[in-house]
Scaffold this motif. Structure first.
Motif, PDB file in Angstrom:
ATOM      1  N   ILE A  63       0.834  -1.203   0.000  1.00 44.38           N
ATOM      2  CA  ILE A  63       0.000   0.000   0.000  1.00 44.38           C
ATOM      3  C   ILE A  63       0.871   1.256   0.000  1.00 44.38           C
ATOM      4  N   PHE A  64       1.964   1.227   0.757  1.00 50.73           N
ATOM      5  CA  PHE A  64       2.915   2.340   0.733  1.00 50.73           C
ATOM      6  C   PHE A  64       3.456   2.529  -0.693  1.00 50.73           C
ATOM      7  N   GLY A  65       3.804   1.424  -1.351  1.00 49.66           N
ATOM      8  CA  GLY A  65       4.306   1.498  -2.720  1.00 49.66           C
ATOM      9  C   GLY A  65       3.272   2.036  -3.692  1.00 49.66           C
ATOM     10  N   ILE A  66       2.010   1.644  -3.511  1.00 54.19           N
ATOM     11  CA  ILE A  66       0.939   2.159  -4.371  1.00 54.19           C
ATOM     12  C   ILE A  66       0.781   3.666  -4.166  1.00 54.19           C
ATOM     13  N   GLY A  67       0.901   4.101  -2.913  1.00 54.19           N
ATOM     14  CA  GLY A  67       0.849   5.533  -2.632  1.00 54.19           C
ATOM     15  C   GLY A  67       1.980   6.279  -3.307  1.00 54.19           C
ATOM     16  N   TRP A  68       3.168   5.710  -3.264  1.00 48.93           N
ATOM     17  CA  TRP A  68       4.337   6.306  -3.925  1.00 48.93           C
ATOM     18  C   TRP A  68       4.082   6.437  -5.422  1.00 48.93           C
ATOM     19  N   PHE A  69       3.567   5.380  -6.018  1.00 45.05           N
ATOM     20  CA  PHE A  69       3.257   5.377  -7.453  1.00 45.05           C
ATOM     21  C   PHE A  69       2.248   6.476  -7.784  1.00 45.05           C
ATOM     22  N   THR A  70       1.181   6.556  -6.991  1.00 42.08           N
ATOM     23  CA  THR A  70       0.130   7.549  -7.229  1.00 42.08           C
ATOM     24  C   THR A  70       0.650   8.962  -7.063  1.00 42.08           C
ATOM     25  N   GLY A  71       1.420   9.183  -5.992  1.00 45.30           N
ATOM     26  CA  GLY A  71       1.933  10.517  -5.706  1.00 45.30           C
ATOM     27  C   GLY A  71       2.871  11.041  -6.781  1.00 45.30           C
ATOM     28  N   SER A  72       3.656  10.152  -7.389  1.00 49.91           N
ATOM     29  CA  SER A  72       4.599  10.589  -8.421  1.00 49.91           C
ATOM     30  C   SER A  72       3.885  11.312  -9.547  1.00 49.91           C
ATOM     31  N   VAL A  73       2.781  10.744 -10.004  1.00 45.43           N
ATOM     32  CA  VAL A  73       2.019  11.373 -11.089  1.00 45.43           C
ATOM     33  C   VAL A  73       1.265  12.596 -10.578  1.00 45.43           C
ATOM     34  N   LEU A  74       0.656  12.481  -9.407  1.00 47.86           N
ATOM     35  CA  LEU A  74      -0.173  13.567  -8.886  1.00 47.86           C
ATOM     36  C   LEU A  74       0.623  14.848  -8.672  1.00 47.86           C
ATOM     37  N   TRP A  75       1.775  14.749  -7.999  1.00 53.23           N
ATOM     38  CA  TRP A  75       2.536  15.970  -7.695  1.00 53.23           C
ATOM     39  C   TRP A  75       3.133  16.564  -8.962  1.00 53.23           C
ATOM     40  N   GLY A  76       3.546  15.728  -9.902  1.00 50.89           N
ATOM     41  CA  GLY A  76       4.059  16.261 -11.159  1.00 50.89           C
ATOM     42  C   GLY A  76       2.986  17.014 -11.929  1.00 50.89           C
ATOM     43  N   TRP A  77       1.778  16.440 -11.962  1.00 53.10           N
ATOM     44  CA  TRP A  77       0.670  17.095 -12.672  1.00 53.10           C
ATOM     45  C   TRP A  77       0.288  18.399 -11.984  1.00 53.10           C
ATOM     46  N   LEU A  78       0.232  18.384 -10.653  1.00 49.48           N
ATOM     47  CA  LEU A  78      -0.143  19.591  -9.921  1.00 49.48           C
ATOM     48  C   LEU A  78       0.908  20.690 -10.040  1.00 49.48           C
ATOM     49  N   ALA A  79       2.203  20.302 -10.129  1.00 52.76           N
ATOM     50  CA  ALA A  79       3.254  21.316 -10.286  1.00 52.76           C
ATOM     51  C   ALA A  79       3.036  22.127 -11.557  1.00 52.76           C
ATOM     52  N   ASP A  80       2.578  21.465 -12.629  1.00 47.74           N
ATOM     53  CA  ASP A  80       2.265  22.173 -13.868  1.00 47.74           C
ATOM     54  C   ASP A  80       0.957  22.938 -13.762  1.00 47.74           C
ATOM     55  N   LYS A  81       0.001  22.370 -13.054  1.00 46.78           N
ATOM     56  CA  LYS A  81      -1.368  22.901 -13.051  1.00 46.78           C
ATOM     57  C   LYS A  81      -1.537  24.083 -12.094  1.00 46.78           C
ATOM     58  N   ILE A  82      -1.070  23.931 -10.855  1.00 42.11           N
ATOM     59  CA  ILE A  82      -1.312  24.975  -9.842  1.00 42.11           C
ATOM     60  C   ILE A  82      -0.028  25.633  -9.350  1.00 42.11           C
ATOM     61  N   GLY A  83       1.129  25.168  -9.818  1.00 42.08           N
ATOM     62  CA  GLY A  83       2.386  25.798  -9.427  1.00 42.08           C
ATOM     63  C   GLY A  83       3.150  24.987  -8.393  1.00 42.08           C
ATOM     64  N   ARG A  84       4.452  25.248  -8.330  1.00 42.70           N
ATOM     65  CA  ARG A  84       5.324  24.450  -7.463  1.00 42.70           C
ATOM     66  C   ARG A  84       5.154  24.777  -5.989  1.00 42.70           C
ATOM     67  N   ARG A  85       4.915  26.056  -5.655  1.00 38.54           N
ATOM     68  CA  ARG A  85       4.787  26.421  -4.239  1.00 38.54           C
ATOM     69  C   ARG A  85       3.582  25.744  -3.608  1.00 38.54           C
ATOM     70  N   LEU A  86       2.415  25.868  -4.241  1.00 43.33           N
ATOM     71  CA  LEU A  86       1.215  25.252  -3.691  1.00 43.33           C
ATOM     72  C   LEU A  86       1.333  23.726  -3.652  1.00 43.33           C
ATOM     73  N   THR A  87       1.905  23.151  -4.697  1.00 40.38           N
ATOM     74  CA  THR A  87       2.043  21.698  -4.764  1.00 40.38           C
ATOM     75  C   THR A  87       2.921  21.168  -3.644  1.00 40.38           C
ATOM     76  N   LEU A  88       4.104  21.747  -3.496  1.00 41.57           N
ATOM     77  CA  LEU A  88       5.047  21.231  -2.509  1.00 41.57           C
ATOM     78  C   LEU A  88       4.592  21.519  -1.087  1.00 41.57           C
ATOM     79  N   THR A  89       3.998  22.692  -0.863  1.00 43.28           N
ATOM     80  CA  THR A  89       3.480  22.997   0.468  1.00 43.28           C
ATOM     81  C   THR A  89       2.369  22.018   0.844  1.00 43.28           C
ATOM     82  N   GLY A  90       1.483  21.725  -0.105  1.00 39.78           N
ATOM     83  CA  GLY A  90       0.411  20.765   0.162  1.00 39.78           C
ATOM     84  C   GLY A  90       0.938  19.374   0.438  1.00 39.78           C
ATOM     85  N   ALA A  91       1.910  18.942  -0.358  1.00 36.15           N
ATOM     86  CA  ALA A  91       2.471  17.597  -0.176  1.00 36.15           C
ATOM     87  C   ALA A  91       3.162  17.459   1.168  1.00 36.15           C
ATOM     88  N   MET A  92       3.959  18.459   1.544  1.00 31.18           N
ATOM     89  CA  MET A  92       4.680  18.389   2.821  1.00 31.18           C
ATOM     90  C   MET A  92       3.732  18.516   4.019  1.00 31.18           C
TER      91      MET A  92
END
Length: 413
Positions: A63-92
């Motif tokens: 399940i941890f690995g599935i989360g890692w897989f999902t997050g890789s695509v999600l954060w990359g897409w959000l970095a383009d969509k809403i910007g790096r500051r909002l993406t990284l702050t939300g993830a952390m």
């Protein structure tokens, strides 16, 4: 083509050694969260302490690995969509909340939910930093240098997490390590909010963004993913099959620590030399497909040889010899990825590529376990070597397509 200026004021192609504040922040933050990234290496021990069954522990790790897989695509897409500051702050922020919950969880259901979110956020800085590098640095040499530096810092940070966590786990307990992991993530999230801009690639920068159909039809990306998955599966053997093999040979966890120490020492010694060489290679302007193939062969051969060892020295030597393959693989893949990523989708492409890391972490232990069960060390050696050879073979059509198809280099950033 007119020269445009990056948000930090650096013109495209600027060869200044000074990095923009955004890059420095992302580099430092990536190092810090990985150096304090106790969750992944110590999660099995934490779950064992909950007196869960072996099957349940395996499921939670998956399940941890599935989360890692999902997050890789999600954060990359959000970095383009809403910007790096909002993406990284939300993830952390999500990491800072999920890790203490994982530390305190007792029931399997609660542990599963926390493990999934922790997995999602574990590698979140990688696609964000990859997008920033690809967008802000137009020349191949600068990108190769930055990718090599990032890889060096991450390797040192991972070694730091393993060494310091091993010392602190007995004294403070693994839950305390997870709380410390959360605190560092919270600090990085706050710094990201204060320092990073929230630049996104707008319609003025790029009239059209790639659609899902465009991405699925991108043969270069598909081949890069397959080649990277095979290559990184061989690399992941260092953390999956190696402890299984050493235990099978009657060696202790302390002995395994010596093998990891040999790997870390080789990283410190060889990485600066390899980084300079790779930066010079990037200056030629050709995609690093040949180097990616070389890294696959190095990793497959070195970790395959480890399966035939029986002493601490016999396992430590391949662990050290694998380092050039590790360094070259990440730099070469980063170079190819930057060339094929369309403007406006740097983060998404980096996130999609990041799924190969998660996939390798899942495949490598399964492959090692199957090999040792049905054929012993000789089969483990053969399968590891085969994954490396497969990664190298896949680089051949990738090289042909990348050479003849138009690349998508960053323009003006």
């Amino acid at each position: 083509m007119t020269t445009t200026v990056a948000p930090t004021g650096y013109p495209a192609g600027d060869h200044s050694r000074r990095w923009p504040a955004e890059i420095r922040t992302l580099m430092a933050g990536s190092f810090a969260v990985r150096a304090a990234g106790f969750c992944y290496p110590f999660l099995p021990y934490h779950l064992d302490a909950l007196q869960l069954s072996t099957r349940t522990v395996g499921q939670l790790l998956a399940i941890f690995g599935i989360g890692w897989f999902t997050g890789s695509v999600l954060w990359g897409w959000l970095a383009d969509k809403i910007g790096r500051r909002l993406t990284l702050t939300g993830a952390m922020t999500m990491a800072a909340i999920s890790l203490p919950l994982l530390a305190q969880a007792q029931a399997p259901t609660a542990a599963a939910a926390a493990a999934f979110v922790a997995g999602m956020t574990y590698d979140a800085p990688r696609p964000v930093l990859s997008a920033a590098i690809a967008e802000r640095f137009a020349d191949d040499k600068s990108r190769a240098h930055l990718n090599a530096t990032r890889n060096f810092l991450i390797n040192v940070a991972a070694a730091t997490a393993g060494a310091s966590g091993g010392v602190l786990a007995d004294r403070a307990g693994i839950p305390a390590l997870l709380w410390a992991n959360a605190a560092v993530c919270a600090l990085f999230g706050a710094l990201a909010w204060l320092i990073l801009d929230n630049h996104t690639v707008t319609s003025a920068d790029q009239p059209t963004r790639p659609t899902l159909q465009d991405i699925l039809r991108d043969t270069r990306l598909a081949l890069l993913l397959l080649a990277s998955l095979a290559t990184l599966t061989a690399a992941a053997s260092l953390f999956s099959s190696l402890p299984m093999l050493m235990s099978r040979a009657g060696l202790s966890a302390t002995d395994y620590g010596w093998a990891q120490t040999a790997n870390a020492a080789a990283v410190v010694v060889l990485s600066p030399l390899l980084n300079r060489w790779l930066s010079q290679r990037a200056h030629h302007g050709r995609p690093m497909t040949g180097l990616l193939a070389l890294s696959a062969l190095i990793l497959g051969t070195s970790m395959g040889a480890a399966a035939l060892a029986s002493t601490v020295l016999g396992f430590s030597l391949p662990a050290a010899l694998a380092v050039p393959g590790e360094v070259i693989a990440f730099v070469a893949a980063g170079d190819i990825l930057a060339r094929i990523s369309p403007p406006g989708a740097y983060g998404l492409y980096a996130g999609i590529w990041g799924t190969t890391l998660a996939g390798a972490v899942v495949i490598a232990p399964v492959l090692a376990s199957w090999s040792l069960t049905y054929g012993g060390p000789s089969l483990a050696a053969a399968t590891t070597l085969t994954t490396g050879v497969l990664g190298a073979v896949l680089c051949w059509p990738l090289a042909a397509i990348t050479r003849h198809a138009p690349s998508s280099p960053p323009e003006g950033r």
